[in-house]
Design a protein around this motif. Sequence first.
Motif, PDB file in Angstrom:
ATOM      1  N   LYS A  13       0.743  -1.464   0.072  1.00 29.84           N
ATOM      2  CA  LYS A  13      -0.101   0.203   0.073  1.00 29.84           C
ATOM      3  C   LYS A  13       0.216   1.396  -0.253  1.00 29.84           C
ATOM      4  O   LYS A  13       1.863   1.708   0.884  1.00 29.84           O
ATOM      5  CB  LYS A  13      -0.320   0.428   1.013  1.00 29.84           C
ATOM      6  N   LEU A  14       0.651   1.713  -0.985  1.00 33.96           N
ATOM      7  CA  LEU A  14       1.856   3.585  -0.877  1.00 33.96           C
ATOM      8  C   LEU A  14       0.136   4.048  -0.644  1.00 33.96           C
ATOM      9  O   LEU A  14      -0.371   4.212  -1.848  1.00 33.96           O
ATOM     10  CB  LEU A  14       2.257   3.908  -2.864  1.00 33.96           C
ATOM     11  N   SER A  15       0.393   5.795   0.115  1.00 31.20           N
ATOM     12  CA  SER A  15       0.171   6.573   0.412  1.00 31.20           C
ATOM     13  C   SER A  15       0.247   7.460  -0.643  1.00 31.20           C
ATOM     14  O   SER A  15       0.917   7.220  -1.218  1.00 31.20           O
ATOM     15  CB  SER A  15       0.180   6.952   1.723  1.00 31.20           C
ATOM     16  N   GLY A  18       2.821   9.607   0.156  1.00 31.22           N
ATOM     17  CA  GLY A  18       4.211   9.444   0.784  1.00 31.22           C
ATOM     18  C   GLY A  18       4.839   9.715  -1.343  1.00 31.22           C
ATOM     19  O   GLY A  18       5.917   9.764  -1.390  1.00 31.22           O
ATOM     20  N   LEU A  19       3.882  10.028  -2.729  1.00 27.26           N
ATOM     21  CA  LEU A  19       4.468  10.166  -3.580  1.00 27.26           C
ATOM     22  C   LEU A  19       4.288  11.866  -3.989  1.00 27.26           C
ATOM     23  O   LEU A  19       4.916  11.628  -4.709  1.00 27.26           O
ATOM     24  CB  LEU A  19       2.768   9.731  -4.636  1.00 27.26           C
ATOM     25  N   ILE A  35      10.835   5.188  -5.170  1.00 29.42           N
ATOM     26  CA  ILE A  35       9.596   4.107  -4.622  1.00 29.42           C
ATOM     27  C   ILE A  35       9.819   2.814  -5.625  1.00 29.42           C
ATOM     28  O   ILE A  35      10.441   1.949  -4.862  1.00 29.42           O
ATOM     29  CB  ILE A  35       8.641   4.124  -4.945  1.00 29.42           C
ATOM     30  N   LEU A  51       0.504  -3.682  -6.205  1.00 26.14           N
ATOM     31  CA  LEU A  51       0.504  -2.517  -5.108  1.00 26.14           C
ATOM     32  C   LEU A  51      -1.059  -1.975  -5.400  1.00 26.14           C
ATOM     33  O   LEU A  51      -2.100  -1.615  -5.927  1.00 26.14           O
ATOM     34  CB  LEU A  51       0.908  -0.828  -6.189  1.00 26.14           C
ATOM     35  N   ILE A  53      -2.824   1.684  -4.335  1.00 18.10           N
ATOM     36  CA  ILE A  53      -2.201   3.701  -4.211  1.00 18.10           C
ATOM     37  C   ILE A  53      -3.506   4.358  -3.749  1.00 18.10           C
ATOM     38  O   ILE A  53      -4.269   4.013  -4.137  1.00 18.10           O
ATOM     39  CB  ILE A  53      -1.912   4.316  -5.493  1.00 18.10           C
ATOM     40  N   VAL A  89       2.301   6.605 -11.131  1.00 18.38           N
ATOM     41  CA  VAL A  89       3.523   5.702 -10.178  1.00 18.38           C
ATOM     42  C   VAL A  89       3.493   4.313 -11.922  1.00 18.38           C
ATOM     43  O   VAL A  89       4.922   4.004 -11.998  1.00 18.38           O
ATOM     44  CB  VAL A  89       2.910   4.653  -9.078  1.00 18.38           C
TER      45      VAL A  89
END
Length: 118
Positions: A13-15, A18-19, A35, A51, A53, A89
């Motif tokens: 899980k990418l918050s 974080g991006l 990342i 992923l 996202i 991403v």
Amino acid sequence: MAEQPIYRRVLLKLSGEGLMGAQQFGLETEAMERIAEEIRHVREKGVEICLVIGGGNIFRGLAGVARGIERSSADQMGMLATVINALGVQSVLERAGGETRVLSAIPMDSVCEPYIRR
């Protein structure tokens, strides 16, 4: 001799936060590239990666509700933000040599593939 990974498949899980890197909102290329490089290293070990996202760097559904946006519309806006992040991403991962697919429960056939439960 390289160590074998414990898991063959992982869900990451990418918050959205974080991006965005050091920015106040949106996407920061350097953060996404960092990342993507970490994901590439794990993938090179033979691990399949899924992923999930988030979109909080662009829009938060509950914050929209608090500002008077109807709940289902605010949730849909958050899902659109998630797809925006996923496409960003995807671009960075593919530039690094990865194979990707973006899926969404919201039909957007010209942008991504439809998600179905099965």
